[in-house]
Design a protein around this motif. Structure first.
Motif: not given
Ligand SMILES: Cc1cc2nc3c(=O)[nH]c(=O)nc-3n(C[C@H](O)[C@H](O)[C@H](O)COP(=O)(O)OP(=O)(O)OC[C@H]3O[C@@H](n4cnc5c(N)ncnc54)[C@H](O)[C@@H]3O)c2cc1C
Length: 544
Positions: A144-146, A180-182, A214-219
């Protein structure tokens, strides 16, 4: 004659403003509400809907408006002629006003490519689909990404906790859940006591927590974080980043937000107020939206002659965290007090615990439609009360980019903005007309002008803004810079690494970046000059 107030929007801030004006206006104001959607959506329970723990409600907006004493006009605000005090709707109509309240909310934008973006009711089915995959044993790891810049992170914590409870109650095999959170702490805005309670709760539910990331992308099965980490995952659920809808003739920030004073008045415009998610207040939450609407309504009523002393906006954050078993009540004051003075107590401080706490809206919806209000306070042992005073600067810290630190951390010797910027920027005044500024830009062959007020940078006007204004058929000698500039622009300092500046410009699509020294405009960096200075760009975007 009554002051004619036009409220653009049909959500939390708009309804609260209408109700407050009815209550406080002493019959001196008449209210019209302009909104494109025929319904009012009560969204907080969107997170509970996929788990069958709650239901998103919606109501006929024209009926609600009438019950709130306002006349409903269908349509979307497209532009404002602030000099003529008339708005233009997207269907080409014109509506005159004495006072305009802009409460158009914000639009969710994709923040983590590849992730399931949870925007609210529209995504209930997608979350249900994810739960089905978990039940079928097809998904064993969910993150779960903020994203950076999304300050109202509560719905994501709710989703993670309810997913954990869902898995637990069904006795499903082990599923790895990660947040995942900043933020430095979980639900940081709620202060130390709130964060601690949430941290413990996450631990009890076995949810892994990555803070300061910092979540950037899901690949390819990896959630990539900035600058380097990765979280292996089968699915990622992310919050969106919010953007204000573009409205011609209003000084919006680059993200489409409106900068307002403590009474909700849009900076530089006498007759235009704003409230809710469209303002530049970094916390986008229903209770905050309602408090802003109240502050604006008090000012408008007082200006109309009502007998009251308008109180400034004093942000008090309240939240109800649905954990899938027992609700947790969180309360936090954002009043600029000294430090973090949080208190925890097993008893809830306030009641009723409506999820969106509006002074007028909560009882109104309660009476009108029987919206929520659990019959009694939650069992004391599991209820968490948090009360914290937080400085405004601390809220700002959550939204700051931290870009320079992030990009300079590798410690290499790099070109900086001072090496490429022009040091003789055109600085104009907010009251200058577009015609005057266009002439100066033409004479100096410039693509932008910086807008200064008492030596401080307050905006930027680019040739693109001029085109937008002239396409809207404004008169060059009547339209003012303050209506068409981008307010509170993103800036860099002369010491910023060029790479960081280029990344910013590319992410946002800027061609000109103001350079400031302690808020004073000292230069402009053009994309072309900047690109010449830098050989390579950072490998990944920053996701802000
Ligand atoms: C899933 C989810 C859960 C949430 N949970 C909570 C919670 O528990 N507690 C809480 O306090 N907050 C919660 N929030 C946040 C809360 O919903 C918002 O902060 C709040 O609705 C903001 O109010 P607003 O009036 O600014 O915008 P909105 O309520 O979004 O209303 C915007 C209105 O403006 C209209 N509009 C849009 N464009 C135009 C235009 N051009 N012209 C005229 N009208 C326009 C829209 O149709 C809408 O009627 C949640 C949000 C989401 C998405």
């Amino acid at each position: 004659m009554a002051t004619r107030v036009l409220i653009a929007g049909g959500g939390v801030a708009a309804l609260e403003a209408a109700l407050a004006l009815r209550e406080l206006g002493e019959g001196r104001v008449s209210v019209e509400m302009l909104a494109p959607e025929p319904e009012f959506w009560y969204r907080p329970l969107a997170v509970a809907e996929p788990f069958d723990l709650g239901e998103v409600r919606h109501f006929d907006l024209s009926e609600l408006a009438a019950a709130a004493g306002a006349n409903f006009l269908p349509g979307a605000l497209a532009g404002v002629d602030v000099g003529g005090r008339v708005v233009r709707t997207s269907a080409g109509g014109a509506v005159p006003y004495d006072i305009l309240v802009v409460a158009c909310g914000a639009d969710p934008a994709l923040a983590v490519p590849g992730a399931l973006t949870f925007r609210g009711p529209a995504d209930t089915q997608r979350i249900r689909g994810l739960l089905d995959e978990i039940v079928a044993g097809q998904v064993a790891r969910v993150a779960f990404a903020v994203p950076w810049g999304a300050v109202w992170s509560l719905p994501l914590y709710e989703l993670a906790l309810m997913t954990a409870a869902y898995i637990d109650e069904r006795g499903l095999g082990h599923v790895e859940l990660t947040i995942v959170t900043p933020e430095d702490e979980p639900l940081q805005l709620f202060g130390r006591a709130g964060s601690e309670a949430v941290r413990q709760l996450l631990e009890r539910r076995g949810i892994v927590l990555h803070t300061g990331s910092w979540p950037v992308e899901f690949v390819e099965g990896e959630l990539r974080l900035f600058p380097e980490e990765k979280v292996a995952s089968d699915r990622v659920v992310a919050l969106p980043r919010l953007r204000g809808p573009r409205i011609d003739g209003l000084p919006q920030t680059v993200d489409g937000f409106l900068a307002v004073d403590a009474h909700g008045r849009v900076h530089g415009l006498t007759d235009v107020f704003a409230a809710g998610d469209i303002t530049n207040f970094p916390v986008k939450q229903g209770g905050i939206a309602a408090q802003q609407a109240d502050a604006a309504a008090e000012m408008i009523a007082a200006d109309a002659g009502a007998d009251l002393t308008p109180q400034p906006f004093r942000p008090v954050l309240r939240g109800l965290l649905l954990t899938g078993r027992q609700p947790r009540y969180l309360r936090h004051e954002l009043t600029g007090g000294a430090g973090d003075v949080s208190v925890a107590s097993p008893e809830p401080l306030w009641w009723p615990p409506a999820k969106i706490v509006g002074r007028y809206l909560a009882p109104f919806l309660g009476a009108y439609a029987g919206v929520e209000s659990p019959p009694e306070a939650p069992g004391a042992p599991d209820a968490v009360l948090v009360e914290v005073e937080l400085e405004r600067g601390q809220i700002g810290g959550l939204t700051a980019l931290g870009l320079e630190t992030a990009v300079t951390s590798e410690g290499e010797d790099r070109a900086i903005v001072a090496d490429a910027m022009s040091t003789d920027p055109l600085v104009v005044a907010p009251e200058d007309t577009l015609g005057e500024v266009a002439e100066k830009m033409r004479a100096r062959d410039l693509g932008s002008a910086l807008v200064g007020d008492y030596g401080r940078l307050i905006g930027i006007l680019t040739s693109r803004d001029l085109l937008r204004a002239f396409a809207g058929r404004v008169h060059p000698s009547e339209a003012r810079v303050r209506e068409w500039m981008t307010a509170e622009p993103v800036t860099v300092s002369a010491a910023t690494p060029i790479e960081a500046a280029v990344t910013l410009m590319t992410e946002y699509g800027f061609h000109h970046l103001p350079v400031v020294d302690d808020e004073r405009p000292v230069g402009v960096l053009g994309l072309r000059q900047a690109a010449r200075q830098t050989q390579s760009r950072p490998r990944i975007g920053l996701g802000f």
